[in-house]
Design an enzyme around this catalytic site. Structure first.
Site, PDB file in Angstrom:
ATOM      1  CG  ASP A 125      -1.917   1.127   1.266  1.00 16.39           C
ATOM      2  OD1 ASP A 125      -1.607   2.211   0.734  1.00 16.39           O
ATOM      3  OD2 ASP A 125      -3.022   0.922   1.807  1.00 16.39           O
ATOM      4  CB  VAL A 179     -14.252  -8.439  -0.634  1.00 14.94           C
ATOM      5  CG1 VAL A 179     -14.624  -9.896  -0.548  1.00 14.94           C
ATOM      6  CG2 VAL A 179     -13.100  -8.105   0.259  1.00 14.94           C
ATOM      7  NE  ARG A 222     -17.093  -0.384  -5.194  1.00 17.44           N
ATOM      8  CZ  ARG A 222     -17.507  -0.765  -3.983  1.00 17.44           C
ATOM      9  NH1 ARG A 222     -17.209  -1.984  -3.535  1.00 17.44           N
ATOM     10  NH2 ARG A 222     -18.218   0.042  -3.229  1.00 17.44           N
ATOM     11  CG  ASP A 235     -18.630  -9.717  -2.433  1.00 20.29           C
ATOM     12  OD1 ASP A 235     -19.665 -10.400  -2.561  1.00 20.29           O
ATOM     13  OD2 ASP A 235     -18.603  -8.648  -1.799  1.00 20.29           O
ATOM     14  CD  GLU A 281     -20.842  -5.207  -8.255  1.00 21.16           C
ATOM     15  OE1 GLU A 281     -21.707  -4.700  -7.515  1.00 21.16           O
ATOM     16  OE2 GLU A 281     -19.700  -5.495  -7.863  1.00 21.16           O
ATOM     17  CG  HIS A 308     -21.190  -5.688  -4.034  1.00 22.78           C
ATOM     18  ND1 HIS A 308     -20.918  -4.658  -4.900  1.00 22.78           N
ATOM     19  CD2 HIS A 308     -20.656  -5.299  -2.844  1.00 22.78           C
ATOM     20  CE1 HIS A 308     -20.260  -3.707  -4.259  1.00 22.78           C
ATOM     21  NE2 HIS A 308     -20.089  -4.083  -3.004  1.00 22.78           N
ATOM     22  CG  LEU A 309     -23.645 -11.583  -0.844  1.00 27.63           C
ATOM     23  CD1 LEU A 309     -23.814 -13.067  -0.501  1.00 27.63           C
ATOM     24  CD2 LEU A 309     -24.964 -10.855  -0.579  1.00 27.63           C
ATOM     25  N   GLY A 310     -20.190  -8.412   0.579  1.00 24.92           N
ATOM     26  CA  GLY A 310     -19.204  -8.077   1.610  1.00 24.92           C
ATOM     27  C   GLY A 310     -19.775  -7.336   2.807  1.00 24.92           C
ATOM     28  CB  ALA A 311     -21.400  -4.128   3.138  1.00 27.28           C
TER      29      ALA A 311
HETATM   30  N1  LIG Z   1     -17.485  -6.039  -1.085  1.00 24.02           N
HETATM   31  C1  LIG Z   1     -18.023  -5.194  -0.246  1.00 24.02           C
HETATM   32  O1  LIG Z   1     -19.192  -5.269   0.058  1.00 24.02           O
HETATM   33  C2  LIG Z   1     -17.168  -4.131   0.378  1.00 24.02           C
HETATM   34  C3  LIG Z   1     -17.402  -3.720   1.694  1.00 24.02           C
HETATM   35  C4  LIG Z   1     -16.587  -2.714   2.238  1.00 24.02           C
HETATM   36  C5  LIG Z   1     -15.592  -2.155   1.462  1.00 24.02           C
HETATM   37  N2  LIG Z   1     -15.436  -2.563   0.178  1.00 24.02           N
HETATM   38  C6  LIG Z   1     -14.403  -1.979  -0.658  1.00 24.02           C
HETATM   39  O2  LIG Z   1     -13.148  -2.297  -0.101  1.00 24.02           O
HETATM   40  C7  LIG Z   1     -12.225  -1.283  -0.439  1.00 24.02           C
HETATM   41  C8  LIG Z   1     -11.446  -0.872   0.795  1.00 24.02           C
HETATM   42  O3  LIG Z   1     -12.282  -0.344   1.788  1.00 24.02           O
HETATM   43  P1  LIG Z   1     -11.638   0.292   3.104  1.00 24.02           P
HETATM   44  O4  LIG Z   1     -12.770   0.644   3.984  1.00 24.02           O
HETATM   45  O5  LIG Z   1     -10.585  -0.583   3.621  1.00 24.02           O
HETATM   46  O6  LIG Z   1     -11.008   1.595   2.503  1.00 24.02           O
HETATM   47  P2  LIG Z   1      -9.732   2.376   3.062  1.00 24.02           P
HETATM   48  O7  LIG Z   1      -9.772   3.685   2.432  1.00 24.02           O
HETATM   49  O8  LIG Z   1      -9.683   2.282   4.537  1.00 24.02           O
HETATM   50  O9  LIG Z   1      -8.490   1.558   2.487  1.00 24.02           O
HETATM   51  C9  LIG Z   1      -8.104   1.575   1.146  1.00 24.02           C
HETATM   52  C10 LIG Z   1      -6.599   1.467   1.125  1.00 24.02           C
HETATM   53  O10 LIG Z   1      -6.185   1.289  -0.228  1.00 24.02           O
HETATM   54  C11 LIG Z   1      -4.944   1.945  -0.357  1.00 24.02           C
HETATM   55  N3  LIG Z   1      -4.589   2.164  -1.741  1.00 24.02           N
HETATM   56  C12 LIG Z   1      -4.933   3.200  -2.541  1.00 24.02           C
HETATM   57  N4  LIG Z   1      -4.354   3.054  -3.743  1.00 24.02           N
HETATM   58  C13 LIG Z   1      -3.630   1.909  -3.694  1.00 24.02           C
HETATM   59  C14 LIG Z   1      -2.805   1.236  -4.621  1.00 24.02           C
HETATM   60  N5  LIG Z   1      -2.613   1.713  -5.844  1.00 24.02           N
HETATM   61  N6  LIG Z   1      -2.219   0.097  -4.229  1.00 24.02           N
HETATM   62  C15 LIG Z   1      -2.393  -0.407  -2.990  1.00 24.02           C
HETATM   63  N7  LIG Z   1      -3.174   0.215  -2.061  1.00 24.02           N
HETATM   64  C16 LIG Z   1      -3.779   1.337  -2.415  1.00 24.02           C
HETATM   65  C17 LIG Z   1      -5.121   3.203   0.450  1.00 24.02           C
HETATM   66  O11 LIG Z   1      -3.887   3.760   0.796  1.00 24.02           O
HETATM   67  C18 LIG Z   1      -5.880   2.696   1.657  1.00 24.02           C
HETATM   68  O12 LIG Z   1      -5.013   2.360   2.708  1.00 24.02           O
HETATM   69  C19 LIG Z   1     -13.041  -0.182  -1.079  1.00 24.02           C
HETATM   70  O13 LIG Z   1     -12.964  -0.294  -2.475  1.00 24.02           O
HETATM   71  C20 LIG Z   1     -14.432  -0.481  -0.653  1.00 24.02           C
HETATM   72  O14 LIG Z   1     -15.363   0.024  -1.537  1.00 24.02           O
HETATM   73  C21 LIG Z   1     -16.192  -3.536  -0.375  1.00 24.02           C
HETATM   74  O1  LIG Z   2     -18.123  -0.056  -0.551  1.00 20.13           O
HETATM   75  C1  LIG Z   2     -18.873  -0.639   0.221  1.00 20.13           C
HETATM   76  O2  LIG Z   2     -19.212  -0.179   1.319  1.00 20.13           O
HETATM   77  C2  LIG Z   2     -19.337  -1.994  -0.144  1.00 20.13           C
HETATM   78  O3  LIG Z   2     -19.022  -2.311  -1.429  1.00 20.13           O
HETATM   79  C3  LIG Z   2     -20.758  -2.244   0.184  1.00 20.13           C
HETATM   80  O4  LIG Z   2     -21.604  -1.887  -0.862  1.00 20.13           O
HETATM   81  P1  LIG Z   2     -23.176  -2.053  -0.672  1.00 20.13           P
HETATM   82  O5  LIG Z   2     -23.617  -0.999   0.264  1.00 20.13           O
HETATM   83  O6  LIG Z   2     -23.776  -1.887  -2.015  1.00 20.13           O
HETATM   84  O7  LIG Z   2     -23.410  -3.422  -0.084  1.00 20.13           O
END
Ligand SMILES: NC(=O)c1ccc[n+]([C@@H]2O[C@H](COP(=O)([O-])OP(=O)(O)OC[C@H]3O[C@@H](n4cnc5c(N)ncnc54)[C@H](O)[C@@H]3O)[C@@H](O)[C@H]2O)c1
Ligand SMILES: O=C(O)[C@H](O)COP(=O)(O)O
Length: 596
Positions: free
Chosen positions: A223, A282, A284, A308, A313, A332-335
């Site tokens: 990161d 999980v 994007r 996920d 989508e 897309h069930l992560g959350a």
């Molecule tokens: N599947 C789901 O339902 C779900 C749920 C929650 C979050 N997410 C996704 O997970 C991701 C992370 O969420 P988070 O809450 O940890 O966010 P966050 O902002 O806390 O963490 C993201 C991290 O990615 C790092 N980053 C940015 N560019 C980068 C690169 N080029 N290489 C490596 N690292 C890099 C940032 O420095 C940061 O530390 C987001 O895309 C969010 O949308 C998905």
């Molecule tokens: O970025 C997020 O918080 C997750 O991808 C969750 O997305 P959702 O709210 O559509 O479940």
């Protein structure tokens, strides 16, 4: 007497206009008085009808009940799921706030269709890649998210996918349900002792790392923006991208989707990975080039993937990636846990309600994020900043000529210890709103200033003493303009106003070179006169005759019996006749009425 005061008071032309685009109260309307001789000047009287005055929040995707209940206490809540883009655009013009999850595209068209009424977009989750942030900023719409409540849920889902993939849980389940018993086919791989690379060591990434360590995995992370000591604290080493790719047995993706991370895993990066690597996503879908992943799966570089999230989508039914036998998928069930959805709903409802109330949002995505304690401390200075901006611009002759403004902050705090972004935004709001129909807020202040060619220079005066208060005083200087109140021009030829916060209340403390002291509430009359006994009484009784309440009076003078400037705070707007009478008091040389 100054001609300016008189000219503001010509017979107005009457115009009734809806305030819906600038005022969240749908029941509010304005009567505006346009001065025919000075069309740039406009007086607005706001009136509210007896209609409901609650703002309207459109909830466009399913939100937890606790969040809806919070919203309903403050707003009319319209839950309308599965809207087409056209339906969303139609509805949005009647809404002050919009709440979405990841399934709704909030694009430029949505902001355009809102005609300025939409003030807040709440993203009930973390990722804001479905919201056009530049358009939101341009339209002065605050975007807030719920960045913490689903972190653990997403991390747990990442771990669940990793374990399920390694042990072929989904495939074996489908096989049994299809009447088969294939014990040899579904021999898996162990997690213990394997190297997991976490790409993106933020909130979710670090929670995944913690859990994977508990499973006996060797965890490293890449990161570019993460702090090495934070990683070390949980026993994770941060490595470069190339090293991460070459070392991993498992790669778990946790970065946001941005132009820099789009298709971060692609043909070029897959060939740098160890043969048989396993990928979990999980974050994007767009961070992986999905066609390249299919090729890497077919060639055996990637042994398995657990996904996920998808570029589009839902993905198409015949998607080669989704149908691939070595791929495990969830929609897309992560959350999507009961707990996370409850938490997210409350987090976003509180953020949206706070923003609609005009509070500064702690989870703002397109406005400066200022810690809550700093916001509390700066609150009276934020009010002071806006009012100084409003006063300064009203002192200029022909406000649209204001192009060059200098703001001076005097403080005994070092610049690192004093965040002035909020104050600058509020000064811009004060400078622009009285002379235009543009709505300015923290979100679009810098953008709006730039659009109008308004240059704001900031300077600091570092004072001695203990930095108990964040600021001693703020000055706003406008260069290269004439003033309708000549005494507002300082020795350096600029309009200058200075203010301080006293006992939590903003005060005007200097106009040009004259020291005054008037609390910045209601409106202000500034008069320049020859300093002589009885002046306060004379002006006071003219105002009293018309029942205009004087809240404050102060006189600043160069020397006894020389020129003085009197600042009078008034609760009500005096009539034209009353202002005329003040101007006719023989010792008064010029005066101006300023609305705060
Ligand atoms: N599947 C789901 O339902 C779900 C749920 C929650 C979050 N997410 C996704 O997970 C991701 C992370 O969420 P988070 O809450 O940890 O966010 P966050 O902002 O806390 O963490 C993201 C991290 O990615 C790092 N980053 C940015 N560019 C980068 C690169 N080029 N290489 C490596 N690292 C890099 C940032 O420095 C940061 O530390 C987001 O895309 C969010 O949308 C998905
Ligand atoms: O970025 C997020 O918080 C997750 O991808 C969750 O997305 P959702 O709210 O559509 O479940």
């Amino acid at each position: 007497m100054s001609t300016s005061a008189a000219s503001t008071l010509r017979t107005p032309s009457l115009k009734l206009s809806s305030l819906s685009s600038r005022n969240p109260l749908p029941s509010a309307f304005s009567v505006s008085f346009n001065d025919k001789r000075a069309p740039s000047r406009r007086y607005v009287i706001v009136a509210c009808t007896g209609l409901p005055s609650k703002p309207t929040v459109l909830v466009a995707e399913k939100l937890g009940e606790a969040g809806l209940d919070l919203l309903k206490e403050f707003a009319n809540v319209d839950c309308a799921y599965n809207l087409s883009p056209e339906e969303l655009c139609t509805k949005i013009s009647l809404c002050d706030a919009l709440i979405v999850r990841s399934g709704t595209k909030v694009n430029r068209q949505v902001f355009e269709s809102s005609s300025g009424r939409l003030k807040v977009v709440g993203r009930a989750g973390v990722g804001i890649d479905n919201v056009d942030l530049s358009a939101a900023t341009e339209f002065g719409c605050l975007v807030v998210n719920a960045p913490t409540a689903n972190t653990v849920a997403a991390a747990e889902h990442g771990i669940a996918l990793m374990a399920a993939m390694a042990r072929n849980v989904a495939q074996a389940d489908a096989s049994i349900k299809a009447g088969k018993w294939q014990r040899n086919k579904y021999v898996g791989v162990s997690l213990v002792g394997k190297t997991l690379v976490v790409l993106g060591f933020g909130k979710v990434g670090s929670e995944v790392a913690r859990r994977a360590k508990g499973l006996g995995m060797h965890v490293i992370a890449h990161d570019p923006y993460a702090a090495a000591d934070r990683a070390r604290a949980i026993g994770v080493e941060l490595v470069g991208f190339e090293e991460a790719l070459a070392t991993a047995d498992f790669i778990s993706l946790h970065m946001p989707l941005t132009s820099a991370t789009s298709k971060m895993l692609n043909d070029e990066t897959f060939v740098k990975m160890k043969k048989g690597v396993r990928i979990i996503n999980v974050a994007r879908g767009g961070v992986i080039d999905e066609e390249a992943l299919v090729r890497a799966l077919d060639s055996g570089i990637v042994a398995q993937a657990a996904l996920d999230v998808f570029t589009v989508e839902p993905p198409s039914k015949d998607s080669k990636l989704v149908q691939h036998e070595n791929v495990t998928v969830t929609p897309h069930l992560g959350a999507s846990t009961m707990e996370a959805q409850e938490g997210v709903a409350i987090e976003i409802a509180e953020a949206v309600v706070g923003a609609l109330k005009g509070e500064l949002a702690a989870t703002a995505v397109n406005a400066p994020m200022v810690p809550a304690e700093v916001l509390t401390e700066l609150k009276p200075y934020v009010v002071l900043a806006e009012k100084l901006g409003r006063l300064a611009v009203q002192l200029a002759t022909g406000g649209s000529g204001v192009k060059s403004v200098k703001v001076t902050y005097a403080s005994s705090r070092t610049p690192d210890d004093l965040d002035t972004r909020l104050l600058r935004a509020m000064i811009i709001k004060g400078l622009i709103e009285p002379i235009s129909s543009v709505f300015v807020n923290l979100v679009n202040a810098d953008y709006t200033a730039k659009q109008r060619g308004l240059r704001i220079a900031e300077e600091r005066i570092l004072l001695d003493g203990s930095p108990e208060n964040p600021l001693e005083f703020i000055q706003v200087h406008i260069a290269n303009v004439e003033s309708k109140f000549a005494s507002a021009i300082s020795d350096s030829g600029e309009i200058k106003v200075e203010g301080q916060v006293k006992d939590g209340v903003p005060h005007l403390t200097k106009v040009g070179s004259f020291e005054v002291d008037v609390s910045l509430e209601g409106s202000i009359i500034l008069c320049r006169q020859v300093d002589q006994p009885g002046m306060i009484g004379k002006v006071g009784s003219v105002l009293g005759e018309e029942n205009v309440n004087v809240s404050f009076m102060s006189v600043g003078r160069i020397a006894p019996r020389k020129q003085a400037v009197m600042a009078i705070g008034v609760d009500e707007q005096p009539s034209r006749e009353t202002l005329k009478k003040i101007g006719n008091i023989p010792a008064i040389e010029e005066f101006v009425f300023l609305k705060l």
